[in-house]
Structures are given as structure tokens and as C-alpha cells.
Design a protein around this motif. Sequence first.
Motif, PDB file in Angstrom:
ATOM      1  N   HIS A   9       1.110  -0.798   0.475  1.00 43.86           N
ATOM      2  CA  HIS A   9      -0.128   0.066  -0.166  1.00 43.86           C
ATOM      3  C   HIS A   9       1.047   1.416  -0.110  1.00 43.86           C
ATOM      4  N   ARG A  10       1.950   1.628   0.626  1.00 41.10           N
ATOM      5  CA  ARG A  10       3.236   2.071   0.889  1.00 41.10           C
ATOM      6  C   ARG A  10       2.630   3.070  -0.589  1.00 41.10           C
ATOM      7  N   ARG A  11       3.861   1.530  -1.205  1.00 44.64           N
ATOM      8  CA  ARG A  11       4.483   1.372  -2.782  1.00 44.64           C
ATOM      9  C   ARG A  11       3.164   2.397  -3.154  1.00 44.64           C
ATOM     10  N   LEU A  12       2.161   1.764  -3.668  1.00 45.56           N
ATOM     11  CA  LEU A  12       1.202   1.922  -4.329  1.00 45.56           C
ATOM     12  C   LEU A  12       0.843   3.667  -3.931  1.00 45.56           C
ATOM     13  N   TRP A  13       1.160   3.971  -2.400  1.00 46.29           N
ATOM     14  CA  TRP A  13       0.789   5.178  -2.567  1.00 46.29           C
ATOM     15  C   TRP A  13       1.889   6.522  -3.386  1.00 46.29           C
ATOM     16  N   TRP A  14       3.379   5.534  -2.896  1.00 44.18           N
ATOM     17  CA  TRP A  14       4.178   6.686  -3.525  1.00 44.18           C
ATOM     18  C   TRP A  14       4.299   6.724  -5.085  1.00 44.18           C
ATOM     19  N   VAL A  28      -4.430  10.524  -4.891  1.00 43.44           N
ATOM     20  CA  VAL A  28      -3.689   9.573  -3.618  1.00 43.44           C
ATOM     21  C   VAL A  28      -4.638   9.771  -2.811  1.00 43.44           C
ATOM     22  N   PRO A  29      -5.646  10.858  -3.049  1.00 42.58           N
ATOM     23  CA  PRO A  29      -6.717  10.195  -1.480  1.00 42.58           C
ATOM     24  C   PRO A  29      -7.538   8.920  -1.871  1.00 42.58           C
ATOM     25  N   TYR A  30      -7.880   8.589  -3.606  1.00 46.18           N
ATOM     26  CA  TYR A  30      -8.145   7.286  -4.144  1.00 46.18           C
ATOM     27  C   TYR A  30      -7.390   6.209  -3.589  1.00 46.18           C
ATOM     28  N   THR A  31      -6.283   6.097  -3.573  1.00 48.98           N
ATOM     29  CA  THR A  31      -4.989   5.042  -2.762  1.00 48.98           C
ATOM     30  C   THR A  31      -5.374   4.959  -1.402  1.00 48.98           C
ATOM     31  N   GLU A  32      -5.412   5.987  -0.852  1.00 47.20           N
ATOM     32  CA  GLU A  32      -5.552   6.363   0.662  1.00 47.20           C
ATOM     33  C   GLU A  32      -6.756   5.695   1.099  1.00 47.20           C
ATOM     34  N   SER A  33      -8.164   6.124   0.402  1.00 50.49           N
ATOM     35  CA  SER A  33      -9.312   5.654   1.334  1.00 50.49           C
ATOM     36  C   SER A  33     -10.002   4.664   0.854  1.00 50.49           C
ATOM     37  N   VAL A  34     -10.367   4.018  -0.537  1.00 54.30           N
ATOM     38  CA  VAL A  34     -11.042   3.872  -1.235  1.00 54.30           C
ATOM     39  C   VAL A  34     -10.051   2.141  -2.153  1.00 54.30           C
ATOM     40  N   TYR A  35      -8.963   2.845  -2.418  1.00 56.07           N
ATOM     41  CA  TYR A  35      -7.696   0.806  -2.514  1.00 56.07           C
ATOM     42  C   TYR A  35      -8.352   0.141  -1.547  1.00 56.07           C
ATOM     43  N   PRO A  70     -10.969  -2.275 -21.658  1.00 52.74           N
ATOM     44  CA  PRO A  70     -12.286  -1.558 -20.496  1.00 52.74           C
ATOM     45  C   PRO A  70     -12.127  -1.881 -19.067  1.00 52.74           C
ATOM     46  N   GLU A  71     -11.397  -2.450 -18.866  1.00 52.15           N
ATOM     47  CA  GLU A  71     -11.213  -3.110 -17.393  1.00 52.15           C
ATOM     48  C   GLU A  71     -10.324  -0.863 -17.245  1.00 52.15           C
ATOM     49  N   MET A  72      -9.607  -0.640 -17.376  1.00 50.53           N
ATOM     50  CA  MET A  72      -9.582   1.192 -17.696  1.00 50.53           C
ATOM     51  C   MET A  72     -10.065   2.040 -17.885  1.00 50.53           C
ATOM     52  N   ALA A  73     -11.324   1.987 -18.862  1.00 53.98           N
ATOM     53  CA  ALA A  73     -12.273   2.566 -18.596  1.00 53.98           C
ATOM     54  C   ALA A  73     -13.125   2.770 -17.666  1.00 53.98           C
ATOM     55  N   TYR A  74     -13.441   1.624 -16.900  1.00 48.83           N
ATOM     56  CA  TYR A  74     -14.270   0.928 -16.189  1.00 48.83           C
ATOM     57  C   TYR A  74     -13.509   1.816 -14.790  1.00 48.83           C
ATOM     58  N   MET A  75     -12.013   1.679 -14.691  1.00 52.45           N
ATOM     59  CA  MET A  75     -11.512   1.899 -13.411  1.00 52.45           C
ATOM     60  C   MET A  75     -11.602   3.523 -13.170  1.00 52.45           C
ATOM     61  N   VAL A  76     -11.313   4.467 -14.664  1.00 51.52           N
ATOM     62  CA  VAL A  76     -11.447   6.336 -14.274  1.00 51.52           C
ATOM     63  C   VAL A  76     -13.198   6.482 -14.297  1.00 51.52           C
ATOM     64  N   ARG A  77     -13.984   5.623 -14.337  1.00 48.51           N
ATOM     65  CA  ARG A  77     -14.989   5.717 -14.349  1.00 48.51           C
ATOM     66  C   ARG A  77     -15.824   5.955 -13.085  1.00 48.51           C
ATOM     67  N   LYS A  78     -15.199   4.603 -12.497  1.00 47.46           N
ATOM     68  CA  LYS A  78     -15.164   4.754 -10.786  1.00 47.46           C
ATOM     69  C   LYS A  78     -14.928   5.499 -10.538  1.00 47.46           C
ATOM     70  N   ILE A  79     -13.542   6.365 -10.522  1.00 47.71           N
ATOM     71  CA  ILE A  79     -12.948   7.109  -9.657  1.00 47.71           C
ATOM     72  C   ILE A  79     -13.472   8.619 -10.020  1.00 47.71           C
ATOM     73  N   LEU A  80     -13.914   8.917 -11.147  1.00 48.25           N
ATOM     74  CA  LEU A  80     -14.967  10.356 -11.607  1.00 48.25           C
ATOM     75  C   LEU A  80     -15.609  10.506 -10.510  1.00 48.25           C
ATOM     76  N   ASP A  81     -16.723   8.540 -10.700  1.00 44.84           N
ATOM     77  CA  ASP A  81     -18.246   8.275  -9.876  1.00 44.84           C
ATOM     78  C   ASP A  81     -17.202   9.189  -8.643  1.00 44.84           C
ATOM     79  N   ARG A  82     -16.878   8.454  -7.512  1.00 46.58           N
ATOM     80  CA  ARG A  82     -15.837   9.125  -6.499  1.00 46.58           C
ATOM     81  C   ARG A  82     -16.036  10.645  -6.449  1.00 46.58           C
ATOM     82  N   VAL A  83     -15.730  11.019  -7.534  1.00 43.07           N
ATOM     83  CA  VAL A  83     -15.195  12.634  -7.227  1.00 43.07           C
ATOM     84  C   VAL A  83     -16.441  13.851  -7.549  1.00 43.07           C
ATOM     85  N   GLN A  84     -18.414  13.049  -8.899  1.00 42.88           N
ATOM     86  CA  GLN A  84     -18.417  13.821  -9.417  1.00 42.88           C
ATOM     87  C   GLN A  84     -19.557  12.937  -9.441  1.00 42.88           C
TER      88      GLN A  84
END
Length: 86
Positions: A9-14, A28-35, A70-84
Motif C-alpha cells: 500500500h505504501r509503494r502504491l501510494w508513492w 492519492v486520496p483514492y489510494t488512501e481511502s478507497v483502494y 475496458p478495464e481502464m475505462a471502468y476504473m476511470v469511471r469508478k474514480i470519476l464517480d467518486r469525485v462527481q
Amino acid sequence: MTEEQALIHRRLWWHSRRGMLELDVLLVPYTESVYPTLSEDDQRIYRRLIDNEDQDLWNWFLEKSTPEDPEMAYMVRKILDRVQPD
């Protein structure tokens, strides 16, 4: 969380810290709280996502383009849905 998971998790955060502040604000916030709450599959997809170039990520998050994978599109949407939220 085991010691090994904490290290990963620390490596991923960096690795989530980018050359662009705008991406840092998303990733960074996604990595900290959602990942940590994601399924193993979604964690794998997120790790793949952050291996992409900053410019590609920026265009995807601005919705100027969509990832072909499609997996990248899915994750981008998932992150955007969190902030929008609806």
C-alpha cells in the motif's frame, strides 16, 4: 492489514503521486481511502491504471478520451464517480 499488505500500500501510494497536481488530487486520496476497500480484481485494475502515462490519465479524467481497454475505462469511471457524484 498484514505487514506485506502495508508495504504494498505504501509503494502504491508513492506510485499514485504523479507529476501533475491535478492527478495527485484524484489518485492519492483514492489510494488512501478507497483502494483498501476494493476487491482484489479492482485493486489489480487500479495498479494497472496508474502504470499509464500522466497525459493519458489526464485526458481520461477530463473525459477528452476514453481508454481502449475496458478495464481502464471502468476504473476511470469508478474514480470519476467518486469525485462527481450524481
